[in-house]
Scaffold this motif. Sequence first.
Motif, short mmCIF file in Angstrom:
data_model
loop_
_atom_site.label_atom_id
_atom_site.label_comp_id
_atom_site.label_asym_id
_atom_site.label_seq_id
_atom_site.Cartn_x
_atom_site.Cartn_y
_atom_site.Cartn_z
N VAL A 126 1.13 -26.82 0.11
CA VAL A 126 0.07 -27.34 -0.77
C VAL A 126 0.35 -28.81 -1.10
N GLU A 127 1.59 -29.12 -1.48
CA GLU A 127 1.93 -30.50 -1.88
C GLU A 127 1.86 -31.45 -0.69
N GLU A 167 -1.69 -32.43 0.28
CA GLU A 167 -2.24 -33.45 -0.62
C GLU A 167 -1.69 -34.84 -0.28
N ALA A 168 -0.40 -34.90 0.04
CA ALA A 168 0.20 -36.19 0.41
C ALA A 168 -0.36 -36.66 1.76
N ALA A 169 -0.52 -35.73 2.70
CA ALA A 169 -1.01 -36.09 4.04
C ALA A 169 -2.41 -36.69 3.98
N THR A 170 -3.24 -36.18 3.05
CA THR A 170 -4.60 -36.69 2.90
C THR A 170 -4.57 -38.19 2.60
N VAL A 171 -3.70 -38.59 1.66
CA VAL A 171 -3.62 -40.00 1.28
C VAL A 171 -2.99 -40.82 2.41
N VAL A 172 -1.93 -40.30 3.02
CA VAL A 172 -1.26 -41.03 4.12
C VAL A 172 -2.25 -41.26 5.27
N LEU A 173 -3.05 -40.25 5.59
CA LEU A 173 -4.03 -40.39 6.66
C LEU A 173 -5.08 -41.45 6.32
N ALA A 174 -5.52 -41.45 5.04
CA ALA A 174 -6.53 -42.44 4.63
C ALA A 174 -5.95 -43.85 4.68
N GLU A 215 7.70 -32.84 -6.66
CA GLU A 215 7.33 -31.46 -6.99
C GLU A 215 8.00 -30.50 -6.01
N VAL A 216 8.02 -30.88 -4.73
CA VAL A 216 8.66 -30.03 -3.72
C VAL A 216 10.16 -29.88 -4.00
N VAL A 217 10.80 -31.01 -4.34
CA VAL A 217 12.24 -30.96 -4.64
C VAL A 217 12.50 -30.02 -5.83
N PHE A 218 11.67 -30.16 -6.87
CA PHE A 218 11.83 -29.29 -8.03
C PHE A 218 11.70 -27.82 -7.63
N ILE A 219 10.66 -27.53 -6.84
CA ILE A 219 10.41 -26.14 -6.45
C ILE A 219 11.57 -25.60 -5.63
N VAL A 220 12.04 -26.40 -4.67
CA VAL A 220 13.16 -25.96 -3.81
C VAL A 220 14.41 -25.67 -4.65
N ILE A 221 14.72 -26.60 -5.55
CA ILE A 221 15.93 -26.41 -6.38
C ILE A 221 15.74 -25.23 -7.32
#
Lengths: 67, 252
Positions: B20-21, B24-31, B142-148
């Motif tokens: 999910v995260e 969302e990041a890929a959308t901005v990077v692609l734009a 957010e991903v780092v937090f979730i992983v940890i």
Amino acid sequence: MTGWIVDIAEEIWGLFFDDLGLAIAALVWVALVWLGARWLGPAAGPALFAGLALILVTSALRRAGQR
Amino acid sequence: MIDLSHAAAPALAAFLASTVEFVEAATVVLAVGGVRGWRDTLAGAAAAVGLLALLTAVLGPALTLVPLRVLQVAVGVLLLLFGLRWLRKAILRAAGVLALHDENAAYAKERDEMLKLGGRGAGFDGIAFGAAFHICMIEGTEVVFIVIAVSAGGAGLLLPASLGAAVALVMVTALGFVLHRPMARVPENTLKFIVGVILSSFGAFWLGEGIGVAWPAQDLSIPAMIVGFGLISLATVPICRARGVKAAAVRA
């Protein structure tokens, strides 16, 4: 530099406290179960789950009613 | 040595939440890359990913120094609040009370903003680098937090949770390269619903363990709560929908 640090800090805060009422209610219920854990005995776990589920449902219904 | 049954849930939770995260990041990077060029955009994204990987490598093992009870309470509280928040939002979106996240709209908005900033020179493009770094740091944190958090419940869980996030990163990056447009068809709300259920269950269990609650079936209480939170949340969706429609009618 400080801009994106602030953005990240806001994002992390929003991860947990987007709906302050939900967060506070959940934490209060956890505290109550902790205080009553000895009295509740083996029912403490199910009570923790049931209370949290009820808080979630109530919060969602309250928000839906505000539409 | 951690067995598969204990490793699967944190790995799955990390994979789904990270997907999910990363979308969302890929959308901005692609734009940003589509408007300002790929070299500095991808460099910004890669710099953020490298910094976040370093953070995970440092913070993850450091958590083993914290006493287990303290860690269970701290991580349990964070997981619970995070999971309940995602679950509540997913219920309200499924009920039509909140609008679904629209990747196409986010892509168009970011693209417009990049176009407004004007042309770029031949040298280093700080705007492209900064925009890609910024979004990847925000979503990646957010991903780092979730992983940890999902790996804090037991020794050896950091690796499967990190692998789950890494697979999501590779998958979303590959899809981004192939499609070159936002991944609007990823069922983001369904993923958030599932992750919300899993994280709420893990959070409640670890928090309960931390405050001395006796779970009737020990570790099996986690799948039981996953089923419980899932069914209760699914049952809440139509009630919220009806309540939302009624509230809208009263206001009209």
